[in-house]
Design a protein around this motif. Structure first.
Motif, PDB file in Angstrom:
ATOM      1  N   VAL A 169      -5.321  -6.234  -0.298  1.00 11.22           N
ATOM      2  CA  VAL A 169      -5.215  -4.845   0.513  1.00 11.22           C
ATOM      3  C   VAL A 169      -4.062  -4.554   0.412  1.00 11.22           C
ATOM      4  N   LYS A 170      -3.816  -3.512  -0.279  1.00  9.65           N
ATOM      5  CA  LYS A 170      -2.166  -2.922  -0.222  1.00  9.65           C
ATOM      6  C   LYS A 170      -2.212  -1.560   0.264  1.00  9.65           C
ATOM      7  N   GLU A 171      -1.190  -1.128   1.140  1.00  3.94           N
ATOM      8  CA  GLU A 171      -0.621   0.108   1.393  1.00  3.94           C
ATOM      9  C   GLU A 171      -0.228   1.003   0.613  1.00  3.94           C
ATOM     10  N   VAL A 172      -1.016   1.978   0.309  1.00  2.35           N
ATOM     11  CA  VAL A 172      -0.320   3.003  -0.553  1.00  2.35           C
ATOM     12  C   VAL A 172       0.227   4.144  -0.138  1.00  2.35           C
ATOM     13  N   ASP A 173      -0.004   4.612   1.012  1.00  2.00           N
ATOM     14  CA  ASP A 173       0.545   5.699   1.796  1.00  2.00           C
ATOM     15  C   ASP A 173       1.285   5.079   3.231  1.00  2.00           C
ATOM     16  N   PRO A 174       2.260   4.680   3.433  1.00  5.43           N
ATOM     17  CA  PRO A 174       2.864   4.112   4.596  1.00  5.43           C
ATOM     18  C   PRO A 174       2.891   5.326   5.659  1.00  5.43           C
ATOM     19  N   ARG A 175       3.020   6.467   5.245  1.00  6.70           N
ATOM     20  CA  ARG A 175       2.936   7.385   6.344  1.00  6.70           C
ATOM     21  C   ARG A 175       1.716   7.709   6.980  1.00  6.70           C
ATOM     22  N   LYS A 176       0.561   7.658   6.167  1.00  8.32           N
ATOM     23  CA  LYS A 176      -0.770   7.905   6.779  1.00  8.32           C
ATOM     24  C   LYS A 176      -1.419   6.522   6.740  1.00  8.32           C
ATOM     25  N   HIS A 177      -0.669   5.498   6.569  1.00  4.16           N
ATOM     26  CA  HIS A 177      -1.556   4.033   6.669  1.00  4.16           C
ATOM     27  C   HIS A 177      -2.822   4.082   5.845  1.00  4.16           C
ATOM     28  N   ILE A 178      -2.662   4.489   4.350  1.00  9.25           N
ATOM     29  CA  ILE A 178      -3.716   4.376   3.732  1.00  9.25           C
ATOM     30  C   ILE A 178      -3.997   3.316   2.771  1.00  9.25           C
ATOM     31  N   TYR A 179      -4.750   2.581   2.856  1.00 11.61           N
ATOM     32  CA  TYR A 179      -4.830   1.082   2.204  1.00 11.61           C
ATOM     33  C   TYR A 179      -5.933   1.074   0.852  1.00 11.61           C
ATOM     34  N   ILE A 180      -5.864   0.475  -0.321  1.00 10.02           N
ATOM     35  CA  ILE A 180      -6.607   0.265  -1.151  1.00 10.02           C
ATOM     36  C   ILE A 180      -6.967  -1.255  -1.247  1.00 10.02           C
ATOM     37  N   THR A 181      -8.120  -1.692  -1.992  1.00  9.88           N
ATOM     38  CA  THR A 181      -8.533  -3.128  -1.949  1.00  9.88           C
ATOM     39  C   THR A 181      -8.554  -3.375  -3.585  1.00  9.88           C
ATOM     40  N   VAL A 182      -7.772  -4.233  -4.247  1.00 11.86           N
ATOM     41  CA  VAL A 182      -7.870  -4.492  -5.850  1.00 11.86           C
ATOM     42  C   VAL A 182      -7.906  -5.952  -5.917  1.00 11.86           C
ATOM     43  N   PRO A 183      -8.126  -6.193  -6.918  1.00  7.62           N
ATOM     44  CA  PRO A 183      -8.312  -7.754  -7.487  1.00  7.62           C
ATOM     45  C   PRO A 183      -6.997  -8.481  -7.458  1.00  7.62           C
ATOM     46  N   ASN A 184      -7.016  -9.597  -6.785  1.00  6.20           N
ATOM     47  CA  ASN A 184      -5.757 -10.361  -6.517  1.00  6.20           C
ATOM     48  C   ASN A 184      -5.326 -10.976  -8.304  1.00  6.20           C
ATOM     49  N   LEU A 185      -4.005 -10.980  -8.381  1.00  7.32           N
ATOM     50  CA  LEU A 185      -3.563 -11.485  -9.745  1.00  7.32           C
ATOM     51  C   LEU A 185      -4.086 -11.061 -10.954  1.00  7.32           C
ATOM     52  N   GLY A 186      -4.788  -9.660 -10.707  1.00 11.24           N
ATOM     53  CA  GLY A 186      -5.283  -8.972 -12.184  1.00 11.24           C
ATOM     54  C   GLY A 186      -6.473  -9.458 -12.794  1.00 11.24           C
ATOM     55  N   LEU A 187      -7.138 -10.500 -11.989  1.00  8.77           N
ATOM     56  CA  LEU A 187      -8.574 -11.106 -12.506  1.00  8.77           C
ATOM     57  C   LEU A 187      -9.579 -10.191 -12.371  1.00  8.77           C
ATOM     58  N   THR A 188     -10.349  -9.769 -13.331  1.00  8.94           N
ATOM     59  CA  THR A 188     -11.656  -8.916 -13.334  1.00  8.94           C
ATOM     60  C   THR A 188     -12.806  -9.520 -13.130  1.00  8.94           C
ATOM     61  N   CYS A 189     -12.964 -10.890 -12.982  1.00  6.33           N
ATOM     62  CA  CYS A 189     -14.270 -11.462 -13.094  1.00  6.33           C
ATOM     63  C   CYS A 189     -15.394 -11.006 -12.425  1.00  6.33           C
ATOM     64  N   ASP A 190     -14.935 -10.367 -11.130  1.00  9.59           N
ATOM     65  CA  ASP A 190     -16.105  -9.588 -10.566  1.00  9.59           C
ATOM     66  C   ASP A 190     -16.671  -8.378 -11.097  1.00  9.59           C
ATOM     67  N   ALA A 191     -15.761  -7.873 -11.985  1.00 11.91           N
ATOM     68  CA  ALA A 191     -16.140  -6.536 -12.524  1.00 11.91           C
ATOM     69  C   ALA A 191     -17.418  -7.020 -13.586  1.00 11.91           C
ATOM     70  N   VAL A 192     -17.031  -8.128 -14.263  1.00  9.92           N
ATOM     71  CA  VAL A 192     -18.032  -8.858 -15.510  1.00  9.92           C
ATOM     72  C   VAL A 192     -19.349  -9.268 -14.686  1.00  9.92           C
ATOM     73  N   GLN A 193     -19.309  -9.817 -13.671  1.00  3.51           N
ATOM     74  CA  GLN A 193     -20.434 -10.461 -13.220  1.00  3.51           C
ATOM     75  C   GLN A 193     -21.360  -9.334 -12.393  1.00  3.51           C
ATOM     76  N   ARG A 194     -22.486  -9.008 -12.914  1.00  3.87           N
ATOM     77  CA  ARG A 194     -23.574  -8.145 -12.094  1.00  3.87           C
ATOM     78  C   ARG A 194     -22.793  -6.746 -11.943  1.00  3.87           C
ATOM     79  N   GLY A 195     -21.953  -6.421 -12.974  1.00  7.22           N
ATOM     80  CA  GLY A 195     -21.438  -5.037 -12.723  1.00  7.22           C
ATOM     81  C   GLY A 195     -20.482  -4.842 -11.403  1.00  7.22           C
ATOM     82  N   GLY A 196     -20.111  -6.028 -11.007  1.00 11.90           N
ATOM     83  CA  GLY A 196     -19.217  -5.937  -9.679  1.00 11.90           C
ATOM     84  C   GLY A 196     -19.974  -5.731  -8.685  1.00 11.90           C
ATOM     85  N   GLN A 197     -21.243  -5.931  -8.574  1.00 10.32           N
ATOM     86  CA  GLN A 197     -22.371  -5.448  -7.378  1.00 10.32           C
ATOM     87  C   GLN A 197     -22.305  -6.843  -6.471  1.00 10.32           C
TER      88      GLN A 197
END
Length: 276
Positions: A114-142
């Protein structure tokens, strides 16, 4: 040496670790501050907050984890305001502890940062840790994210001089409530995941130990792991978690997350019908 490389420590009874609402992970030791990607929660506590019963706190953490996982799969950002109003509702004062435990859970179990991309409005995004994309490979990420387990396995290999005997992998994973031939609510049948799925996708290598008789096998990093991440990134990650111990966190089961998603889809469909 980090806690990950100590598979023989006595932890929780395996039968107690198998509940669908819990999974073993690396968590903060008592009294130690957590330093993760998201910034400190934007809440000013001018007065002492009434302590919550552990069961109530666990429920709030699990609800926030479910919500963040839904945002991850939908590739949608979230915000401090949304987390307060959607997840905590009448429990705003408990946001700091709930938020910190939730982002620790989602990182260490599911491999989602979980990364904060807008400290003023406190907006967060969720991204794969360490760049691993295995969840996107499996079942289309579902499906439920499994990158957290892959991070554990790759870390064990790295700390064992780049290859680790199969039996040592299972000694460690047994401590986390994962057993060969036993279906897990979050990860499915773990040996198939490690030996077939992740080998086929190139994240792991599974080979016979040279000159072993009877045959013994070991795991190594696969070519896709080297392509998507690096040993240097893993070492930085391990420094973040090296002083943690295996503990239980209350987490939503696969069934609970599926029910929530079906409910959200049904609600969206109803709203669409009303707008026609």
């Amino acid at each position: 040496m980090s806690e990950l490389s100590k598979p023989k420590e006595d932890l929780q009874d395996p039968d107690e670790a198998q509940g669908p609402e819990e999974v073993q992970l690396l968590g903060a030791e008592g009294g130690e501050a957590t330093s993760l990607s998201a910034s400190s929660p934007p809440v000013s506590l001018s007065a002492p907050v009434e302590a919550l019963p552990q069961e109530a706190l666990n429920k709030m953490v699990a609800d926030m984890v479910k919500f963040l996982l839904r945002k991850y799969r939908a590739k949608e950002p979230t915000s401090y305001t949304e987390l307060l109003n959607t997840v905590l509702r009448d429990n705003h004062d408990h946001y700091p502890v709930v938020f910190c435990q939730a982002i620790e859970c989602i990182l260490l179990v599911f491999g989602v940062d979980v990364k904060e991309v807008d400290p003023r409005k406190h907006i967060y995004i969720t991204v794969p840790n360490l760049g691993l994309t295995c969840d996107a490979v499996q079942r289309g990420g579902q499906g439920l994210p499994k990158a957290g387990l892959l991070v554990v396995v790759l870390s064990l290999i790295l700390q064992n001089r780049d290859h680790i005997p199969e039996e040592e992998i299972w000694e460690a994973l047994n401590k986390m409530g994962l057993y060969v031939g036993r279906e897990h609510s979050l990860f499915g049948e773990p040996r198939e995941l490690l030996t077939k799925v992740w080998v086929r996708e190139g994240y792991l290598k599974y080979r016979q130990v040279s000159d072993s008789d009877p045959a013994r096998y070991e795991y190594l990093w696969g070519p896709r792991a080297f392509l998507e991440t690096s040993k240097e990134k893993f070492m930085e990650y391990l420094l973040r978690v090296s002083r943690r111990a295996f503990i239980s966190f209350p987490l939503p089961s696969a069934e609970a997350v599926k029910e929530e998603e079906e409910g959200a889809l049904s609600q969206s469909s109803s709203q669409a019908d009303l707008s026609l």
